[in-house]
Structures are given as C-alpha cells and as structure tokens.
Design an enzyme around this catalytic site. Structure first.
Site, PDB file in Angstrom:
ATOM      1  N   ARG A  55      51.923  29.646 -29.938  1.00  0.00           N
ATOM      2  CA  ARG A  55      51.540  28.426 -30.010  1.00  0.00           C
ATOM      3  C   ARG A  55      50.258  27.997 -29.225  1.00  0.00           C
ATOM      4  O   ARG A  55      49.444  27.620 -30.088  1.00  0.00           O
ATOM      5  CB  ARG A  55      52.699  27.260 -29.066  1.00  0.00           C
ATOM      6  CG  ARG A  55      52.530  25.966 -29.401  1.00  0.00           C
ATOM      7  CD  ARG A  55      51.762  25.130 -28.738  1.00  0.00           C
ATOM      8  NE  ARG A  55      51.800  25.261 -27.286  1.00  0.00           N
ATOM      9  CZ  ARG A  55      50.738  25.097 -26.324  1.00  0.00           C
ATOM     10  NH1 ARG A  55      49.674  24.485 -26.819  1.00  0.00           N
ATOM     11  NH2 ARG A  55      51.051  25.148 -25.016  1.00  0.00           N
ATOM     12  N   SER A  86      45.375  22.487 -18.297  1.00  0.00           N
ATOM     13  CA  SER A  86      44.936  22.564 -19.769  1.00  0.00           C
ATOM     14  C   SER A  86      43.414  23.338 -19.466  1.00  0.00           C
ATOM     15  O   SER A  86      42.944  23.735 -20.507  1.00  0.00           O
ATOM     16  CB  SER A  86      44.702  21.372 -20.229  1.00  0.00           C
ATOM     17  OG  SER A  86      46.066  20.651 -20.151  1.00  0.00           O
ATOM     18  N   HIS A 105      51.867  25.912 -15.962  1.00  0.00           N
ATOM     19  CA  HIS A 105      51.006  26.598 -17.094  1.00  0.00           C
ATOM     20  C   HIS A 105      49.843  26.515 -16.857  1.00  0.00           C
ATOM     21  O   HIS A 105      48.896  25.684 -16.517  1.00  0.00           O
ATOM     22  CB  HIS A 105      51.196  25.610 -18.496  1.00  0.00           C
ATOM     23  CG  HIS A 105      50.585  25.700 -19.668  1.00  0.00           C
ATOM     24  ND1 HIS A 105      51.143  26.551 -20.652  1.00  0.00           N
ATOM     25  CD2 HIS A 105      49.280  25.535 -20.015  1.00  0.00           C
ATOM     26  CE1 HIS A 105      50.220  26.723 -21.769  1.00  0.00           C
ATOM     27  NE2 HIS A 105      49.120  26.104 -21.414  1.00  0.00           N
ATOM     28  N   HIS A 114      45.444  28.204 -31.506  1.00  0.00           N
ATOM     29  CA  HIS A 114      43.904  27.931 -31.321  1.00  0.00           C
ATOM     30  C   HIS A 114      43.154  29.134 -31.702  1.00  0.00           C
ATOM     31  O   HIS A 114      42.067  28.903 -32.416  1.00  0.00           O
ATOM     32  CB  HIS A 114      43.903  27.323 -29.865  1.00  0.00           C
ATOM     33  CG  HIS A 114      44.407  26.088 -29.780  1.00  0.00           C
ATOM     34  ND1 HIS A 114      44.167  24.888 -30.329  1.00  0.00           N
ATOM     35  CD2 HIS A 114      45.277  25.640 -28.793  1.00  0.00           C
ATOM     36  CE1 HIS A 114      44.924  23.988 -29.825  1.00  0.00           C
ATOM     37  NE2 HIS A 114      45.714  24.359 -28.586  1.00  0.00           N
ATOM     38  N   HIS A 138      45.637  28.133 -17.435  1.00  0.00           N
ATOM     39  CA  HIS A 138      44.482  28.740 -18.206  1.00  0.00           C
ATOM     40  C   HIS A 138      43.722  29.630 -17.361  1.00  0.00           C
ATOM     41  O   HIS A 138      43.655  29.035 -16.025  1.00  0.00           O
ATOM     42  CB  HIS A 138      43.933  27.672 -19.205  1.00  0.00           C
ATOM     43  CG  HIS A 138      44.655  27.430 -20.178  1.00  0.00           C
ATOM     44  ND1 HIS A 138      44.499  27.895 -21.466  1.00  0.00           N
ATOM     45  CD2 HIS A 138      45.508  26.501 -20.515  1.00  0.00           C
ATOM     46  CE1 HIS A 138      45.247  27.569 -22.442  1.00  0.00           C
ATOM     47  NE2 HIS A 138      46.058  26.763 -21.741  1.00  0.00           N
TER      48      HIS A 138
END
Lengths: 353, 353
Positions: B27, B181, B208, B31, B210
């Site tokens: 998912r 994000s 989550h 990108h 990055h």
C-alpha cells in the site's frame, strides 16, 4: 536536558558547539569504495565538509593507517598522500587519522602528523585497550589529540567497557569512543554504557554508530542525552555494514533538538546529493546480510567466510553468524567459522538420521 | 517493561503476540512503484508474508481505495482485483485496506469487504477525524475491524491528537493510529503522544512511522514502550518519502527485546532480498529531499511544486518547504506554495536593493 560542554575544547575547533561531529566518510566509507578514493575526491569532499563547518574529518584506509594490504584491500592512493591532500583544503577543520595497533605503526602516525593530521584515533578491540598505550602516548608526543576507540563495544559488559576506557584515560587519551562496529546496540544498552562511562571518566565520551538495526541516529541521540559530546557521522551513511549514522540527518535532528553542531545543513544536503550521484556505487541499505550482522553482533568481515562455509557444509550462513555471535568470536578467525559450520552440519546429519 | 496485550485480539490473527505488525509495502510501497503493482507481485508477496507469519497485510493504492486517478496516479490493476488476489493466498493473515474519505467511498469499502478484506483503516488529516464517522461505522457494519488513522500527526498538539482520537473511538474504531506521514517526529514527541493516548483511550493504539529523520524504527520502539501494540512496517522500507520502518528490522529488534511478533525473521530476510532484487527500482535512502521533508514537517507531495516555484521565483526550494512547515500548510495547496515563493522573492529583492 543536554549538557553543554562549551569551553572544554582542545585544538581550537570546538567553538560553541554542544556536540562535536567527526565525519568518517573518507575513512569508514573507504570500505564502500574498496579503498579507491582519489586525491581529487578527498580534496573535493574535505573542502566542502570544511565549508559546511564540520570540525573533524577523518581520512585513512578503512582499516586505518597501513591498512592497504592484500588482507584488507589495497588503497588506490596511500594514506599519507590522502591526508596531506585533505590538510591542504581543510581550512578550520582538523584532519583525523585512524590507527589500529598491529595494522598501522607509530612511524605512520608520525608521517601523518608531519603532513598536518591533528587527531589520532587509536582503535582496539573493546577488551584490548592495553595495546593502545604506546600509540596514544606517541600521538600526544606528536602534539595530536589522542582518542581511544573501543571497537565492537557491544561484546563487553558495561563494567568491562569502563575498565578498558579507564586504561585509555590513564594513557593520556583526550576522549574515549564507544564504537558500535557491528551496529548491534539497542538504545537501552547505549544508555547504560554512556551513563556509566560519564560517571567514571573525566575525559570526553564519544559514540560511533552503525546502522545495521536502523538505530544509528537514535543511539547517537541517546549517547548525547547521557553525556557523550563527540559523535561520528558519515555523509549518506558511507561506511562498513549498513553504513554509519548519516551526518546530515544528525545535523538536522540535533538542530531540531536545539543542540548545536555549528554545521550548515543546506551545505550538507548539497554535498549529500553530490555524494549520492558521484561516489556511491551502491546505496547504503539495510540488506538481509547487514541486518543479520547487527542482530547476531558479528563483524562484517565474517560474512564472506560464513557464506563460503555455509555452502561447503550445507548449512544456513545466518545460523553460523548467530552462533559466532553467541561465542563472541572476534577478528578474522576463519578457522572458528569453519569449525562452527562443520559442527552444525554434523548436528543436522544426526537429526536427519 | 512492555505491556502484553495477549488475548485482546480481534479477528483471530492476534494469537500470543505482544505487538501486531501490519505490513504496508503493498500500500505505502505503491507510491514507490508508481502504483504499478501486478496481480503476480501482490500474490507472491502476500503469500510469502503470510508464510512468515505477518498478521496483517495492507493492499491498496498508495492513497487508498479509489486513489487511482489523474491526480494521484493511475494504478496498473484496480484495488479490488489486487485485494481479491491477496485474499486468495493470505492464509492466516488478514488483508487490510486503506480508505481516505473524499478519495475512496463506502461503496468501494463494501466491494473490498465482499472480496475478503478484513480490516479497514480510515485515514484523515490529524485535525479532521470527524469525517471518518460514516466510514468507520460502515466498516463495522461490514464486519471488518475498523481502524482510525490520523495522518500528519506531528501537526497537532498532543491534546488535539487525543481529542481527535477520542472522536474515532466514539465512532466505534477498534484502534487509532498515530501516523507520522512526514517522518517528522522526534522520539520524545512520540513518547508524549502515545503516553497521553494510552491514558485517555480504551482501544488499541498504533504507530505508523516514516524514516525521513532515520528514526522510524526507534520511534516505533518508543511507541511500544509507551503502550502502542500495533505497528506498521514495510519490507525494505518500501513507502513514501524516505520509506517506512523496515519490517524485517523491527522483527529483529523486537526479538532482541523479547517482544513477540511471531514473525519468522529468516523468511523475512529472504523476502527482503527478493524485494530488493525484483521490485525496487531505486533504494529507499534518506536523500536531501526526503530529509528536508522530515525536518520541515511537510508532506512529500509538496516537493515537486516547491521545486517548480523555486525555479520560477529564484529562491531555495528548501526555504519554501521550511516556511510551509512553519505555516502548517496541509494537502496539495499549490496556491500557498506559489504565494510563499513569491513573498520570498520579493523579500530577497528588497534585501538586495
């Protein structure tokens, strides 16, 4: 929250910095380019690192002065010439050299000092600080900053590490580095060790991280929080294994935390892009092999031998590395690697019967 | 030291795990491959992730169900077909879908549920949780696990974040994720937020990460330490910006800490090598542009527009991104980007006169 070590500087390159960064791309990164750095590359990088305000720049074969050999890989250009080239364009930055007693000699250290190297980092296995005595003393005698560099630090207990660091302090070291050669430390393990060193030593504490467990920057932050004020970084991670703590990331993160490195982030970002485009033959990712090295805590030089032995004896190279880690095997002991593989093959055979 | 959430599992995939990992390569990694994942790739990866014991595998366009468009990039294969293919080979693993209200619809969620998706992650900007109500309720109604996913969490104060998470809890969410994000969080910021959420919510907390500041794994550890029990990872970091927390690294590090994920490390390492060799077109490094995004706290979609505006108005794209970060600009507001660049050019002109 963070200690400020202002004013404790030696050699005039400390200024008002909270944390003093040593850029190691031109030494640890030498492994990545198979020791083929050219005079032009060294001058270009050193000049730009100096312009960005990086206080120390280390220039040596990946295995230190004298590393150029059949065993460790021949350099394209000899160390002293590279150091001399770097010194010419270093401006306010000081050039550092790495020396592993047994690989490099005091004569080579003298040559490096003669062409203008200002700092000597004397590196030993974490339990063998005693072999650094002559070299640290020689560095001081030559008017250099003398730094103890305890490699594979994760292999020693915190108490053993302090004992060895105290030896280096007693030999006149200006600082002792905890070196996470295999990228095996977890943050809590760094915290315990730096804290204990800070309590027991009167000299600067440094930390040198590798990124095999993706914790190089985070572990460096923990070290700083516990009082380390010298941190190694490598632009674009250029270094052995999964690479080092990425200098430009350290600069950005420390800036966000209000911890001064006095390094210009934008200039480092420009250089990062240039290094990515011109020097790197492959990226510094965390691959299956670099990860298993951090996880098992063995040195990257073991990998090739473990792969060979795995093939010969029909076992999993990763199991060999894990067992070597458990046995705390050091150096390039190929015999042990083969012995471990043989034993595993025998056990496997026994299980299958 | 770590809370054990054994037995609180929903959907039968939790078992005895301390931390439940959701793999997002299919998912967030969409990108990286410009949304060109094929049925074969999705089946191959899902089958191997399932065999390694990964409990949740997310399959969607990078911008969620319905993301395939001129604006976000067209997918090679539509979401529902990819989800269906994944479900076929998912075994004990549950397939998750991402849905951003406004991009995806409840109809699409129903289609995903019809072909066997078991979890819906409903994603909104951190201050817009109220738009998730219908979608979270629809997910529950469809018999799915319903997860709230608060994107760009670093843009809200801890108190605002808790307020928004409580909204999602009130809509029936089974868990709320703090989503970094832009890869902009520092460890202390994660600590404060997860701690406050844990105190105020009665549902699972997820994180989550990055890797723009090289802190994705470290921040995930901090989140777990503070009580988060759902963590996202991406094999080989495949994801937007500098990529995500690297799943295989998380598995290794959590294992070293004695925190159970029940994921087979060796199988993940094999898959990591395969992904590196077959799927990745370029490595997930921290480049100058991904670093400046984490540092400024802006989303990766801004970069292209900032570069264009920088060129047009003769200013530094990094200064534009820093200013956008200071102004907490959200979404794809190209007008703001141009306005900021214009103002900077005017100021620059003023200074030069």
């Amino acid at each position: 929250m963070y200690e400020n070590e202002n004013g404790s500087g030696k050699g005039g390159v400390r200024l008002e910095r909270d944390v003093v960064v040593t850029e190691v791309a031109l030494r640890d990164g030498s492994h990545v380019v198979a020791h083929q750095f050219t005079i032009e590359q060294v001058k270009n990088l050193t000049g730009k690192l100096s312009a960005a305000g990086v206080p120390y720049i280390e220039v040596s074969h990946g295995d230190g002065l004298g590393g150029s050999s059949l065993q460790y890989g021949f350099s394209k250009v000899n160390d002293i010439e590279l150091v001399e080239a770097a010194v010419e364009v270093a401006g306010e930055s000081a050039i550092s050299v790495l020396l592993i007693p047994g690989i490099g000699t005091i004569d080579q250290l003298r040559e490096a000092a003669d062409v203008g190297a200002k700092m000597a980092r004397v590196a030993t296995h974490v339990t063998e600080a005693d072999v650094s005595k002559q070299h640290l003393e020689a560095a001081k005698h030559l008017g250099m900053e003398a730094i103890g560099f305890l490699m594979m630090s994760h292999m020693a207990s915190p108490e053993k590490l302090v004992e060895q660091a105290l030896l280096m302090e007693s030999y006149g070291a200006d600082a002792v580095y905890v070196v996470d050669s295999a990228g095996a430390f977890l943050p809590q393990e760094v915290k315990t060790r730096i804290n204990l060193l800070k309590t027991n030593l009167n000299i600067d504490i440094g930390f040198h991280a590798h990124n095999n467990l993706s914790l190089a920057v985070a572990n460096s932050l923990v070290a700083i929080e516990e009082g380390a004020n010298r941190i190694d970084g490598s632009i674009r991670c250029l270094g052995a294994g999964a690479g080092n703590a990425q200098t430009e990331v350290l600069v950005a993160v420390l800036d966000r935390l209000g911890i001064r490195t006095d390094i210009d982030l934008y200039k480092m970002l420009d250089l990062s892009e240039e290094v990515g485009n011109t020097i790197m033959q492959k990226p510094q990712e965390i691959t299956d092999s670099s990860l298993i090295m951090g996880y098992s805590g063995v040195y990257s030089s073991f990998l090739l031998h473990a792969n060979k032995a795995a093939k010969k004896y029909g076992v999993d190279a990763r199991d060999i590395l894990m067992e070597l880690g458990r046995q705390k095997v050091v150096g390039g002991q190929e015999d042990t690697i083969i012995e471990v593989a043989k034993q595993m093959a025998l056990q496997k055979e026994g299980t299958l019967r």
